[in-house]
Design an enzyme around this catalytic site. Structure first.
Site, short mmCIF file in Angstrom:
data_model
loop_
_atom_site.label_atom_id
_atom_site.label_comp_id
_atom_site.label_asym_id
_atom_site.label_seq_id
_atom_site.Cartn_x
_atom_site.Cartn_y
_atom_site.Cartn_z
N CYS A 29 32.95 126.56 71.56
CA CYS A 29 31.38 125.29 71.13
C CYS A 29 31.15 126.00 70.87
O CYS A 29 30.41 127.27 70.92
CB CYS A 29 31.34 125.30 72.88
SG CYS A 29 30.30 123.50 72.89
N CYS B 138 27.54 124.63 74.45
CA CYS B 138 26.58 125.30 75.76
C CYS B 138 28.19 126.73 74.94
O CYS B 138 28.82 127.67 74.93
CB CYS B 138 28.13 124.82 76.32
SG CYS B 138 29.75 124.71 76.01
N HIS C 233 31.44 130.13 77.64
CA HIS C 233 32.60 130.49 77.62
C HIS C 233 32.98 132.23 77.64
O HIS C 233 33.69 132.29 77.65
CB HIS C 233 33.87 129.43 76.68
CG HIS C 233 33.83 128.14 76.81
ND1 HIS C 233 34.68 127.33 77.65
CD2 HIS C 233 32.56 127.12 76.03
CE1 HIS C 233 34.41 126.14 77.62
NE2 HIS C 233 33.37 125.91 76.54
N SER D 184 33.97 118.96 79.95
CA SER D 184 33.91 117.50 79.24
C SER D 184 35.92 117.05 79.29
O SER D 184 36.05 115.94 79.22
CB SER D 184 33.86 117.83 77.99
OG SER D 184 32.50 117.89 77.93
N CYS E 55 34.16 121.42 73.05
CA CYS E 55 34.95 122.14 74.27
C CYS E 55 35.94 121.21 74.79
O CYS E 55 37.21 122.65 75.62
CB CYS E 55 33.59 122.03 75.79
SG CYS E 55 32.19 123.67 75.15
NI1 NFE Z 1 30.72 122.65 74.15
FE1 NFE Z 1 30.44 122.98 77.08
C1 NFE Z 1 29.30 123.03 78.56
C2 NFE Z 1 31.24 123.94 78.24
S1 NFE Z 1 31.69 121.03 77.63
S2 NFE Z 1 29.16 122.37 76.15
O1 NFE Z 1 28.36 122.73 78.83
O2 NFE Z 1 32.23 124.61 78.98
O3 NFE Z 1 31.74 120.33 78.85
#
Ligand code: NFE
Ligand code: MG
Length: 573
Positions: free
Chosen positions: A61, A64, A68, A507, A555
């Protein structure tokens, strides 16, 4: 005949999300959520050194941008029973906290506000009356009539140049917009203000992680040495910059975001009675005072709430084979054993050898497969994750500041407690947790400085860095509360390399499709909860509820190509 409304892409999100709503008259009877991109990061990770995984996983992502990375290093540390120094814990909390404040403010103004704020109406506002309104709700100093006149002129110039850009294609003038012109102008001014604010506060990541987006991380600690005598390490000047950023965050949250949120919400109280959906909420817990192995020291507790019952918080075991599972019954994936049954992430499969029909399509084939997202479930239940889940968990477990903030919000808006369980409640919860976490950042920063003053400058534990010291087989889970909700990565390590890697992402919990029992995911259930559309050609009601979750489909599916083409072939060693 009943009509199927298609919103694709549902804009102002990260990635590609398609919503289809089956109408009964003007009411949404059934809703379907589809991630229309294909995933692949989990496949790319197999065969690699676990210490490198974070750098790949972080690219899941661009919004955020750190979470990760953090989930990944925690997974490796959990697998290897690797402890990290207290300073590293504090720096990680500060970095993650900064991500919250940055991400939530940007979501409110840049991704969600225009569902409630009519930009075109702001052109007709009286700057003097706008100033009076702003000063009646906040002590934020940028509130003079001249300031709002300038902002209005910037907006007019945009419109007159014919380059509406980011403001093009809105449903301006839609009767669902309820704010008076002055409130619209105030919000648009803060939309523009937040653009430059976010550029400044993002620097916290560059101080501790070298860059933003995607700051650097390190298994065993953080990638930021502390040395008060070095220009290229964390020193007194950098720590003072961090303090300035925390101040700047708190001022904006206290004096702009929260007052705007309450002022805008006051015009939309009817949204406190729709958009809840599941009534089941899940948190993994995060922001440890001590370590990830001591959940009693977490700011946000872990747990599950079923059917809105805040008096009974269920324990969640992320290692138990029968608790967290992902299903693919309605996804464009097959498991080795077929489509029925869920897999715990340690045994999870991500394979692109799906044999059924895939896109393109005119309408989603909702009886079969209709999404690149899987359907995560906890003990078989569909769960909502995110700010509302966390605020409910803090509230239910007696966190004082949360209880005060929630009670203040309910009384200011003059709405019942039930209004928490709604589209409005979800959007309000995001603001309240931004305040809670922004305030916590000061304490983490103070503790970091106190440690340094006491002579502790350690930020990395080298003890397990040599893979020859690792067990032949290991597995672990790295979890956190990302801005959009509970996030975890599960890793299986064999002979020093990654054998399996699975990410179950906020998500994905919220946007996933139906499971084998036909239970909808959180977005689907929320849209099925008391939504009527004023105009099926301009379904702003769908946008409001879906955006209240702050969707991130990048994500949720873990990599993209909008045309459905293969992007790149990656050879795994
Ligand atoms: Ni791409 Fe993320 C966050 C993660 S998505 S934004 O906060 O993990 O659900
Ligand atoms: Mg996954």
């Amino acid at each position: 005949m009943s009509e199927r409304i298609v919103v694709d892409p549902i804009t102002r999100i990260e990635g590609h999300l398609r919503i289809e709503a089956q109408m009964e008259g003007d009411r949404i009877a059934k809703a379907y959520s589809a991630g229309t991109m294909v995933r692949g990061i989990e496949i790319i990770l197999r065969g690699r050194d676990p210490r490198d995984a974070w750098a790949f996983a972080q690219r899941i992502c661009g919004v955020c941008t750190l979470v990760h990375g953090l989930a990944s290093i925690r997974a490796v540390e959990n697998a290897l029973d690797y402890t990290i120094p207290p300073n590293a814990q504090l720096i990680r909390n500060l970095m993650s906290g900064a991500q919250y404040v940055h991400d939530h403010v940007m979501h409110f103004y840049h991704l969600h506000a225009l569902d409630w704020v009519d930009v075109v109406s702001a052109l007709g506002a009286d700057p003097k009356a706008t100033s009076e309104l702003a000063q009646s709700i906040s002590s934020y100093p940028k509130s003079s009539p001249g300031y709002f006149a300038d902002m209005q002129k910037r907006l007019k110039d945009f419109v007159e140049s014919g380059q509406l850009g980011i403001f093009a294609n809105g449903y301006w003038g839609h009767p669902a917009y309820k704010l008076p012109p002055e409130a619209n102008l105030m919000a648009v001014a803060h939309y523009l203000e937040a653009l430059s604010w976010q550029r400044d506060v993002a620097k916290l990541h560059t101080i501790f992680g070298g860059k933003n987006p995607h700051p650097n991380f390190l298994v065993g600690g953080v990638a930021s040495p502390i040395d008060l005598n070095s220009d290229s390490a964390i020193n007194a000047k950098r720590l003072a910059q961090v303090q300035e950023i925390i101040n700047k965050m708190q001022v904006f949250v206290d004096q702009v975001y929260i007052p705007d949120l309450l002022a805008i919400a006051g015009f939309y109280k009817d949204w406190g009675a729709r958009g809840e959906g599941l009534g089941n909420f899940l948190t993994y817990g995060d922001f440890p005072e001590k370590g990830m192995d001591d959940p009693s020291s977490f700011l946000i507790p872990a747990g599950a709430i079923l059917n809105r019952d805040l008096t009974n918080i269920h324990d969640v075991d992320m290692n138990a084979a029968d608790e967290i599972q992902e299903y693919v019954s309605h996804s464009w994936y097959d498991y080795d054993g077929g489509k029925n049954g869920g897999l715990h992430p340690y045994d999870g499969e991500t394979s692109l050898n799906y044999s059924g029909p895939t896109p393109p399509y005119e309408q989603l084939d909702v009886e079969q497969s209709y999404s690149w997202l899987k359907s995560p479930r906890w003990k078989g239940h569909a769960m909502e994750v995110g700010p509302l889940a966390r605020v409910l968990m803090l509230y239910a477990t007696g966190h004082e500041q949360t209880q005060e903030l929630v009670n203040m919000t309910l009384s200011k808006l003059d709405v019942p407690v039930d209004a928490l369980f709604s589209t409005l409640g979800r959007t309000a919860a995001r603001g309240l947790e931004t305040k809670i976490i922004g305030d916590m950042m000061q304490g983490w920063h103070d503790n970091l400085i106190a440690n340094i003053k006491a002579g502790d400058t350690k930020t990395f534990n080298e003890k397990l860095w040599d893979p020859s010291t690792w067990p032949k087989q290991a597995k672990g889970v790295g979890f956190m509360e990302a801005p959009r909700g509970a996030l975890a990565h599960w890793i299986v390590i064999e002979d020093g390399i990654i054998k399996n890697y699975q990410a179950v992402v906020p998500s994905t919990w919220n946007a996933g499709p139906r499971d084998q029992n036909g239970q909808p995911g959180a977005y689907e259930a929320a849209l099925q909860d008391n939504h009527t559309l004023h105009d099926t050609q301009q379904p702003i009601e769908i946008l409001r509820t879906i955006h209240s979750f702050d969707p991130c489909i990048a994500c949720a599916v873990h990599v993209t190509d909008p045309d459905g083409e293969e992007l790149i072939k990656v050879k795994v060693r």
